[in-house]
Motif scaffolding. Structure first.
Motif, PDB file in Angstrom:
ATOM      1  N   LEU A   1     -59.338  96.759-105.862  1.00  9.85           N
ATOM      2  CA  LEU A   1     -58.162  97.066-105.054  1.00  9.85           C
ATOM      3  C   LEU A   1     -57.054  96.034-105.252  1.00  9.85           C
ATOM      4  N   ARG A   2     -57.483  94.792-105.413  1.00 13.40           N
ATOM      5  CA  ARG A   2     -56.489  93.739-105.623  1.00 13.40           C
ATOM      6  C   ARG A   2     -55.742  93.965-106.950  1.00 13.40           C
ATOM      7  N   GLU A   3     -56.519  94.309-107.996  1.00 18.20           N
ATOM      8  CA  GLU A   3     -55.906  94.604-109.303  1.00 18.20           C
ATOM      9  C   GLU A   3     -54.896  95.736-109.179  1.00 18.20           C
ATOM     10  N   ASN A   4     -55.351  96.759-108.502  1.00 18.48           N
ATOM     11  CA  ASN A   4     -54.550  97.941-108.274  1.00 18.48           C
ATOM     12  C   ASN A   4     -53.220  97.579-107.598  1.00 18.48           C
ATOM     13  N   TRP A   5     -53.358  96.758-106.585  1.00 20.93           N
ATOM     14  CA  TRP A   5     -52.194  96.337-105.798  1.00 20.93           C
ATOM     15  C   TRP A   5     -51.215  95.513-106.664  1.00 20.93           C
ATOM     16  N   ILE A   6     -51.766  94.552-107.387  1.00 20.76           N
ATOM     17  CA  ILE A   6     -50.910  93.691-108.208  1.00 20.76           C
ATOM     18  C   ILE A   6     -50.162  94.534-109.243  1.00 20.76           C
ATOM     19  N   ARG A   7     -50.862  95.539-109.800  1.00 20.69           N
ATOM     20  CA  ARG A   7     -50.212  96.403-110.776  1.00 20.69           C
ATOM     21  C   ARG A   7     -49.003  97.091-110.132  1.00 20.69           C
ATOM     22  N   LYS A   8     -49.192  97.558-108.907  1.00 17.95           N
ATOM     23  CA  LYS A   8     -48.087  98.254-108.222  1.00 17.95           C
ATOM     24  C   LYS A   8     -46.928  97.291-107.914  1.00 17.95           C
ATOM     25  N   ILE A   9     -47.293  96.047-107.599  1.00 18.33           N
ATOM     26  CA  ILE A   9     -46.246  95.041-107.334  1.00 18.33           C
ATOM     27  C   ILE A   9     -45.380  94.866-108.580  1.00 18.33           C
ATOM     28  N   VAL A  10     -46.067  94.770-109.738  1.00 19.14           N
ATOM     29  CA  VAL A  10     -45.344  94.576-110.991  1.00 19.14           C
ATOM     30  C   VAL A  10     -44.493  95.808-111.303  1.00 19.14           C
ATOM     31  N   GLU A  11     -45.080  96.987-111.125  1.00 16.20           N
ATOM     32  CA  GLU A  11     -44.359  98.238-111.397  1.00 16.20           C
ATOM     33  C   GLU A  11     -43.096  98.352-110.543  1.00 16.20           C
ATOM     34  N   ALA A  12     -43.231  97.919-109.282  1.00 15.84           N
ATOM     35  CA  ALA A  12     -42.083  98.030-108.361  1.00 15.84           C
ATOM     36  C   ALA A  12     -41.075  96.904-108.572  1.00 15.84           C
ATOM     37  N   ARG A  13     -41.373  96.030-109.553  1.00 17.96           N
ATOM     38  CA  ARG A  13     -40.494  94.883-109.842  1.00 17.96           C
ATOM     39  C   ARG A  13     -40.253  94.010-108.613  1.00 17.96           C
ATOM     40  N   LEU A  14     -41.336  93.713-107.941  1.00 15.29           N
ATOM     41  CA  LEU A  14     -41.257  92.799-106.800  1.00 15.29           C
ATOM     42  C   LEU A  14     -41.774  91.428-107.229  1.00 15.29           C
ATOM     43  N   LEU A  15     -41.354  90.389-106.536  1.00 16.79           N
ATOM     44  CA  LEU A  15     -41.773  89.008-106.797  1.00 16.79           C
ATOM     45  C   LEU A  15     -41.528  88.603-108.255  1.00 16.79           C
ATOM     46  N   THR A  16     -40.418  89.070-108.815  1.00 17.67           N
ATOM     47  CA  THR A  16     -40.162  88.798-110.234  1.00 17.67           C
ATOM     48  C   THR A  16     -39.886  87.315-110.506  1.00 17.67           C
ATOM     49  N   SER A  17     -39.522  86.587-109.454  1.00 15.57           N
ATOM     50  CA  SER A  17     -39.225  85.170-109.680  1.00 15.57           C
ATOM     51  C   SER A  17     -40.491  84.317-109.729  1.00 15.57           C
ATOM     52  N   MET A  18     -41.665  84.956-109.523  1.00 15.49           N
ATOM     53  CA  MET A  18     -42.912  84.197-109.549  1.00 15.49           C
ATOM     54  C   MET A  18     -43.690  84.504-110.828  1.00 15.49           C
ATOM     55  N   THR A  19     -44.514  83.531-111.257  1.00 13.88           N
ATOM     56  CA  THR A  19     -45.314  83.757-112.455  1.00 13.88           C
ATOM     57  C   THR A  19     -46.485  84.682-112.113  1.00 13.88           C
ATOM     58  N   LYS A  20     -47.124  85.210-113.165  1.00 11.35           N
ATOM     59  CA  LYS A  20     -48.268  86.104-112.994  1.00 11.35           C
ATOM     60  C   LYS A  20     -49.376  85.431-112.193  1.00 11.35           C
ATOM     61  N   GLU A  21     -49.626  84.159-112.538  1.00 10.01           N
ATOM     62  CA  GLU A  21     -50.702  83.417-111.867  1.00 10.01           C
ATOM     63  C   GLU A  21     -50.390  83.224-110.380  1.00 10.01           C
ATOM     64  N   GLU A  22     -49.126  82.933-110.117  1.00  7.38           N
ATOM     65  CA  GLU A  22     -48.732  82.741-108.718  1.00  7.38           C
ATOM     66  C   GLU A  22     -48.905  84.026-107.921  1.00  7.38           C
ATOM     67  N   VAL A  23     -48.439  85.127-108.518  1.00 12.69           N
ATOM     68  CA  VAL A  23     -48.570  86.409-107.834  1.00 12.69           C
ATOM     69  C   VAL A  23     -50.049  86.697-107.573  1.00 12.69           C
ATOM     70  N   PHE A  24     -50.885  86.418-108.569  1.00 14.64           N
ATOM     71  CA  PHE A  24     -52.323  86.669-108.412  1.00 14.64           C
ATOM     72  C   PHE A  24     -52.894  85.825-107.259  1.00 14.64           C
ATOM     73  N   ALA A  25     -52.533  84.550-107.236  1.00 14.41           N
ATOM     74  CA  ALA A  25     -53.073  83.662-106.214  1.00 14.41           C
ATOM     75  C   ALA A  25     -52.630  84.086-104.805  1.00 14.41           C
ATOM     76  N   GLU A  26     -51.339  84.383-104.674  1.00 15.20           N
ATOM     77  CA  GLU A  26     -50.837  84.780-103.359  1.00 15.20           C
ATOM     78  C   GLU A  26     -51.413  86.128-102.944  1.00 15.20           C
ATOM     79  N   ALA A  27     -51.510  87.043-103.925  1.00 18.08           N
ATOM     80  CA  ALA A  27     -52.047  88.365-103.614  1.00 18.08           C
ATOM     81  C   ALA A  27     -53.481  88.255-103.113  1.00 18.08           C
TER      82      ALA A  27
END
Lengths: 308, 124, 133
Positions: free
Chosen positions: A42-68
């Protein structure tokens, strides 16, 4: 960080756990177990949607993963405990971290809503064969999910407001310098619009300056104040009076003819105020009051004498 | 809480030690009026450094002290008003007339000395 | 936090009320300027109680955060005294001309962020003031 402490104190007053019925408890327990079991997917799924929606673009992939991951775990914990305290604290810390990175309110709200939808869809997948049970699950899930979204959004906005207040204060402090030009003589050049809040800050700073520098005379120069209405004039009178209470004398300089006329028209008691035309004249007067004798050096004397 | 009053040459110094009730303030007024006569003092210094509230009653009483002492031949100087207190006073709309003000004790004594030397007896 | 109620019937009580108010304000993180503004406002309101109603009470409480995200320290001063016949007149600022200080209500309002007054002749007066945290 006194302001932040205050906001925290105020926010926690509304965070007591909500009472729940026994049926809801059972459903939520099952739900929590499901979300824990499907965490990775579910977390993977969610992160994919975050990227698709172009949210949190100012953060790195690792950061988004950690916060997510942290948000996900907090989310499940709120569902389990019914208390948003831990989430609230996390949301504030998160906001503190990401606001300087330029993350916007819509992004924060957006990712929380995305997670809500990802989880709701997963619940649909799990319970779709039993529609009645699915409804019971949603009845338990939705209020909790909305409360979580609300908590995160409010936490973010409050943090932003706190930062804005802090910045406003910093700007105001910069815009009212209290300068010591001689022993026991302070100058306060006021530049720009004076509103009630700035007038307050300005007075506070001047009073502290008087005490700190043991000032006896203060020259307030208002050449740079574009307009003076009755409110500003009253503030000025208050500042002068408060300075006198501390034992300092105030000289006001830079009153333009328009401002002088306004003051007379609105009936401000100018008798209480010592005024001198310009800043230089004000400083000279202040020096006289302090007992300084300013003498010209030899080279300039001839011109002075010829002027007589 | 009684306010100790010290005699120093031509002056009296009243240093307030703690928060004062209305009754304490009135007693200070009466004590000063009496002693100014007894010691033929020409100046009175009231040190209010410890006061964190100067409300309408305190200001009115200090003003009265200034008026009464002037009739008894002495000038009154209030010293040690804290910045925050001064700010609250002006917001409240209180004006402290009939007395002089100075930053601290040292300042007030040299001020009174100058005032006596100049032979001026007029307050603001 | 539980509300703090202080009964007011003498000039000593005025001192107690404003000291309690200042202590609480300090605990809530108010700046020293704000603490003193709060203490001074409490002093004025308590004084009105003693002077005009003989007795009454001052209640210190905390209000939860409002729309602006800020809670407030609330002070309620109430009495069952004679009440104020003309509230509008009592709220008018006359400090620049008048030597008498009136009820000090306009000044008290300036010291605080919010100010409310309810007064019924013969029934009493309740003044509620707030300072945002």
């Amino acid at each position: 960080m006194a302001i932040k402490e205050k906001v925290r104190g105020a926010a926690t007053t509304t965070s007591a756990a909500e009472p729940r019925s026994e049926g809801t408890q059972v459903v939520l327990r099952e739900l929590v177990a499901h979300l824990r079991a499907s965490r990775t997917e579910l977390r993977e799924n969610w992160i994919r949607k975050i990227v698709e929606a172009r949210l949190l673009t100012s953060m790195t992939k690792e950061e988004v993963f950690a916060e997510a991951t942290a948000v996900y775990d907090n989310y499940v914990e709120v569902l389990e405990s019914g208390s948003v305290d831990a989430l609230q604290a996390y949301a504030r810390d998160l906001s503190e971290r990401i606001i300087p990175r330029g993350v916007e309110t819509h992004e924060v709200v957006g990712i929380v809503l995305l997670l809500r939808d990802v989880l709701a869809r997963s619940l649909f997948g799990k319970y779709k064969q039993d529609y009645a049970l699915y409804n019971v699950v949603l009845d338990a899930y939705e209020p909790a999910a909305n409360r979580i979204a609300n908590t995160v959004a409010v936490g973010f906005v409050q943090e932003r407001e706190r930062i804005i207040r802090q910045q406003q204060e910093a700007i105001r402090e910069l815009s009212t310098p209290v300068l010591q030009v001689r022993e026991r003589l302070l100058i306060l050049p006021i530049i720009g619009v004076v509103d009630a809040q700035r007038a307050r800050q300005l007075t506070e700073q001047l009073l502290r300056g008087i005490r700190g520098n043991r000032a006896k005379v203060v020259v307030i120069d208002i050449t740079g104040v574009p307009s003076v209405d009755s409110k500003v004039a009253n503030h000025l009178v208050q500042t002068v009076e408060a300075s006198r209470l501390l034992g300092a004398m105030v000289i006001v300089t830079g009153l333009s003819s328009e401002i002088a006329q306004t003051l007379v028209t609105i009936g401000v008691d100018l008798a209480k105020m010592k005024t001198v035309g310009d800043l230089q004249g004000g400083i000279e007067e202040a020096e006289r009051l302090l007992g300084y004798k300013v003498t010209q050096v030899a080279e300039t004397r001839p011109t002075l004498e010829s002027a007589k | 809480m009684e306010v100790p009053i010290l005699k120093q040459g031509d002056y009296l110094i009243a240093s307030i030690q703690a928060a004062l009730s209305d009754a304490d303030l009135l007693r200070l007024r009466d004590d000063l009026a009496q002693r100014v006569g007894r010691f033929r003092s020409r100046g009175v210094i009231v040190d209010v450094t410890v006061l964190d509230v100067m409300d309408s009653f305190a200001v009115r009483t200090l003003r009265n002290i200034g008026q009464i002492l002037k009739m008894r031949g002495a000038e009154t100087v209030i010293v040690g008003i804290q910045p925050e207190v001064a700010f609250a006073m002006v917001q409240l709309g209180l004006t402290l007339t009939d007395v002089w003000t100075a930053l601290d004790l040292e300042e007030s004594i040299s001020f009174l000395d100058r005032l006596m030397k100049a032979g001026r007896t007029q307050g603001e | 936090m539980n509300d703090i109620a202080i009964s007011i019937s003498s000039d000593q009580d005025i001192v107690i009320a404003r000291q309690r108010g200042r202590e609480l304000a300090a605990k809530l993180g108010f700046s020293s300027t704000e603490q003193i503004a709060i203490a001074t406002a409490i002093s004025e309101l308590s004084r009105n109680i003693v002077e005009y109603a003989k007795r009454g009470e001052v209640i210190l409480s905390l209000t939860p955060s409002q729309g602006n995200g800020r809670g407030s320290l609330q002070i309620t001063a109430r009495d069952r005294g004679p009440g104020i016949p003309d509230v509008a007149l009592a709220m008018r600022d006359g400090y620049s001309t008048s030597r008498s200080l009136g009820l000090g209500l306009p000044g008290t309002r300036r010291l605080m962020d919010e100010f409310e007054i309810v007064s019924k002749p013969g029934k009493g007066t309740t003044v509620t003031i707030r300072k945002w945290i």
